[in-house]
Each structure stands twice: as structure tokens, then as C-alpha cells.
Design a protein around this motif. Sequence first.
Motif, short mmCIF file in Angstrom:
data_model
loop_
_atom_site.label_atom_id
_atom_site.label_comp_id
_atom_site.label_asym_id
_atom_site.label_seq_id
_atom_site.Cartn_x
_atom_site.Cartn_y
_atom_site.Cartn_z
N ILE A 155 -2.59 -1.28 1.74
CA ILE A 155 -1.47 -0.34 1.71
C ILE A 155 -0.91 -0.17 3.12
CG2 ILE A 155 -0.82 2.05 1.21
CD1 ILE A 155 -2.97 2.09 -0.93
N GLN A 156 0.37 -0.43 3.25
CA GLN A 156 1.06 -0.31 4.53
C GLN A 156 1.86 1.00 4.59
OE1 GLN A 156 0.46 -2.43 6.91
NE2 GLN A 156 -0.64 -3.94 5.66
N PRO A 157 2.28 1.43 5.80
CA PRO A 157 3.01 2.70 5.92
C PRO A 157 4.26 2.77 5.04
CG PRO A 157 2.31 1.95 8.08
CD PRO A 157 1.98 0.85 7.12
N HIS A 158 5.00 1.66 4.91
CA HIS A 158 6.23 1.72 4.12
C HIS A 158 5.95 1.99 2.64
CE1 HIS A 158 5.68 -2.23 2.18
NE2 HIS A 158 5.18 -2.63 3.34
N CYS A 159 4.72 1.71 2.19
CA CYS A 159 4.37 1.98 0.79
C CYS A 159 4.23 3.47 0.52
CB CYS A 159 3.07 1.27 0.42
SG CYS A 159 3.11 -0.51 0.62
N ILE A 189 -7.04 -3.53 -4.76
CA ILE A 189 -6.68 -2.87 -3.51
C ILE A 189 -7.89 -2.92 -2.58
CG2 ILE A 189 -6.07 -0.67 -2.42
CD1 ILE A 189 -3.74 -1.90 -3.81
N GLU A 190 -7.68 -3.41 -1.38
CA GLU A 190 -8.78 -3.54 -0.42
C GLU A 190 -8.86 -2.36 0.54
OE1 GLU A 190 -8.28 -7.27 1.50
OE2 GLU A 190 -8.51 -8.44 -0.35
N GLY A 191 -7.78 -1.61 0.69
CA GLY A 191 -7.82 -0.45 1.58
C GLY A 191 -6.44 -0.14 2.13
N LEU A 192 -6.42 0.64 3.21
CA LEU A 192 -5.20 1.05 3.87
C LEU A 192 -5.19 0.52 5.29
CD1 LEU A 192 -6.20 3.61 1.93
CD2 LEU A 192 -4.06 4.57 2.74
N SER A 193 -4.02 0.17 5.78
CA SER A 193 -3.91 -0.32 7.15
C SER A 193 -4.14 0.83 8.13
CB SER A 193 -2.53 -0.93 7.39
OG SER A 193 -1.54 0.08 7.40
N GLN A 194 -4.46 0.47 9.37
CA GLN A 194 -4.70 1.49 10.39
C GLN A 194 -3.45 2.33 10.63
OE1 GLN A 194 -7.65 2.20 11.65
NE2 GLN A 194 -6.76 3.93 12.76
N ASP A 195 -2.28 1.68 10.62
CA ASP A 195 -1.03 2.41 10.81
C ASP A 195 -0.81 3.41 9.68
OD1 ASP A 195 -0.54 1.06 13.11
OD2 ASP A 195 0.82 -0.42 12.20
#
Length: 517
Positions: free
Chosen positions: A400-404, A361-367
Motif C-alpha cells: 500500500i502506497q501513500p496515494h492509495c 497484501i504484503e504490507g504498507l510502504s514506509q512513506d
Amino acid sequence: MRHPAGTSHTLPANLFPARLRRMATILYVDDEAAVGLILEDTLSQAGHTPVGARSVPEALQVLERGGIDLIISDYRMPGLTGLEFIQLLTREGYDIPLIMLTGHASIEHAVASIKAGAIDYITKPVRPQQLELAVDQALEFVRLRRENEALRKEVMQFRNERQIIGDSPVVRRILQTVSMAAPTRATVLLQGESGTGKELFARAIHDQSERRDKPFIKLNCAALPEGLVESALFGHEKGAFTGAIKRVEGAFERANRGTLLLDEISEMRLDLQAKLLRVLQEQEFERVGGTTPIKVDVRIVATTNRDLAMEADHGTFRQDLYYRLSTIPVLIPPLRDRPEDIPVLALRFAMRTAAEIGKKIEGLSQDALEALQQYPWPGNVRELQHVIERAVILTPDPIIQPHCLEGTRFGLAHSLGAPNMRPRAIATPGASPVLAVSGAAAAPGAGSGATPTPANGAIALSSLNVAEAERVLIQHALAAADNNRTKAADLLGISVRTLRNKLNGPGSNSGRDGDED
């Protein structure tokens, strides 16, 4: 293994029985064929895998292939000496123990080798029993050293897990209070909602005190059966009650010279509160069924998710005990009051979970981060941790995207909108789209994107364009909040920083003069 010359060779040959020996791949470096044969034969008979080399360059080629556990090197060789070989190994980053072979008349070479980093030395002529013992001792030393390094890493990792994450002003103030209170004996009362990390701050107080190497005992007053709380606190003597088949030490006795965390202290019975007050004042108690006073030296940290001052005013908690516990009161803020800490907390939980399950896992998206900051987190840090853990486990992507984040209470609330503003689109044939807003005062429409607000309080939009709808909602929220950005952000369910960014974005000049407090 750094000992005076000759002392290691007086140990019994059976110090390491064959069943306890560790089999290893051993590189021996010696330009004398006869010595090489003795080394290879002895090592093979001991169950090891010997690999020979006649010079340092040849030995380096073997090391490049990897898999070497131990090196045995002659001190005098053509080209580089054994001492220079040790220095070369250090410079090249090889962390492999080395035993030096020296002549009888070269004890000074052995001492120089030990100082340079050799783990042991053997004098020539090589005796098989002497060689076998030295190898066993060297491998055992290396095993213990690596085991200690692994334990040290585990301890550091454990301490890192207990680190308090956050750089918001309120967290910095709390950490400053903790650092000043920790060295003292003062009782600390930690108050805050469930899931805010009160136990973590209690641990920080203990770890920064002089009691850090003594016991840290936690007693959850809410989780114990009512009839066992007194025994859990003070212990009991054999025969004190039915089922007391032996003497048992209580939390105070086990925490002697350390720290006792009384978790959810507000759940304690009033009669026990009186006994607790006596112990705090006198540092003395008696076990249940006992008659002999027991002196202890215990530092108390208490936590509660209630307003203990109000409980004391209402008579459900002793006022004198409240004053005794709240020598240093600390209020732990809910996560919604420090949204700037959410990104670093989320990233920490994501990286830790990914490491535990072996996932990249590299991180979370800004959204995703903005969505996390907009949610009020009624379960506080604990809820955030569970949401992130679920997202890491289920996401197919490294980011990690918002839908996750859907599928939890957070995901449900986020899909419905902010807690104070639940919009729903109403499609009416032949009419403009209307956004019905409940839980917030409707304000007159502003700008070309909205028509005057209908009598039912709905906001009429000229289109279903998301950006346009967002702009209209912001305008209505600002109007409803008298242009106060903080209140408008609360109505919209977003942070003030997010609202400011949207207002100051390209093509927007609305609300720039609004107050923020």
C-alpha cells in the motif's frame, strides 16, 4: 471410536441411513486377494470409491496422489506390519483415519493398534455388514472431529479479533490496570473519544474475569428511544404499557452472573440514574409493571465519550452515581497520543481485510506509514480502520502506497498538509517562490534556502526543491516553538520521532539540542 473389543459391532446396521452417509474414497491395504475382493465389493455397494494396494510401499504411492479419506489396513502383511504402517503415516504427516483388520485370535493386536492411533478395528473373516458399519462410524467421527477443529479455529480467530493491538507505554499501563481489575467485582468506567476502542477494553475485562463463560450484554444508552430505556434495563411485565404483550427480561436479568456494558452512560436520564444507582448498590430491581424484587449478580462496565466528572459538577449527571461507577476509572487515549501504535494497527487491518476479500497484501510502504502517523485521526482507531480497508480494496499493488490512502478525510487533510499548518505555493513572476503559512507564527528565515520573511508572514524560498523547502519549514517551526521539538512537531503535523529522524539525517545538524517536552 476407541471402545472395548466387539462393542462397536453390536450397533444396528441402519444407524447411518444411506441419505445421511458421506461418500468417501477409501484405500484398502491387504495382501490377500480374497479379502481385497470382499472389501472392494462391500465398499462399492455402499457408494464409496475403493482403491486397493497389496503392500505398504504401494499404499504410500497411492497416498502421494492425494484424495484418500479413509484407510483400511491388514495388521499382518509382508514387510511392514499394520502397526508400523500407522507409525509411518504419523511420521510422514498423513492425517487420515485408519481401520485395522485383525484375526480372531489377535485381539492384543487390535488393542495395540487403537493405542497407536487406529480409529477402529475389524476382525476377520470380514463380514460386509460389519465393515459397512465401521466405515460409516469412522467417517462420522472424522467429520465431527474436523468440524470441532474448524469451530475451535473460528473461536480463536474471533478472540484474536478482540485482541487489543498496541505496545505504547499508555496502552501497556491500561492493559495492566485491566488485568488487575478484571478478577474483581469492581465497577469500571472507561472514558475516551469515540472510536478509541472502549468496547474492546470492556470485552477484555470480561474475558479476563471469572465471568468469561457467562453472558456479556451490551446496552447502548444513546441508541435507545427515551421511553424504552427503563424497559431495556429492567425488563417489563405483560400489560405494563401499551404494546407489552408478554413478559420481557431486561439487560440486568440477561446479564446475571456475567457482565453488563452500559455504553454511553452519560446519555441516561437523571431519573433512571437514580434507579440504576439502587440496582448497583443492592443488586436488586423490579421489572416495569412488576412488584416482585429480582436479585441479580452483575458486574458493571460503563463507557462514555464525555468528561463524566465535569458532567457531575454541572448537574447533568448524578454525582453519587459517578462515584459508584468510577471505582476504577480508565482513560482510553486518542490515537493521536499513541502514534507508535499506528503501524501495527494499520498492518493488522490490512491483513484482515485482505484475507476477507481474498487479496494478496504484503504490507504498507514506509512513506504510507509515516503519512498515517502524521495525521491526527479525529475518528481514532475506527477511522484508521476504514481508511486502511478502502486502501486494501482499491490498491492494485501488494504494498500500500501513500496515494492509495487518498479519497478520504485523511487523504484530503494529508494533501493539504498538517491541520495546524496549511502551506500553499505562491508563484510570482520574477520573484522567488514564496510559501504562505497560515495557522502558525512565522519565524525569521534561516540558512541559505530562505530569505527574510516578508511582512505578510510568508516564507520566501530560493527554489522549489522539496527537500530544501522541508528543511526551511523545520527551521521555522523550531524557531516558532523556542526549539522545543514536541511543539515543533505539532506545528509541522508530524510525530516527534519523524522530526528527530529528519534532524539527525545526513547533512543536518539543526535542532539537536532542542527539548522534547
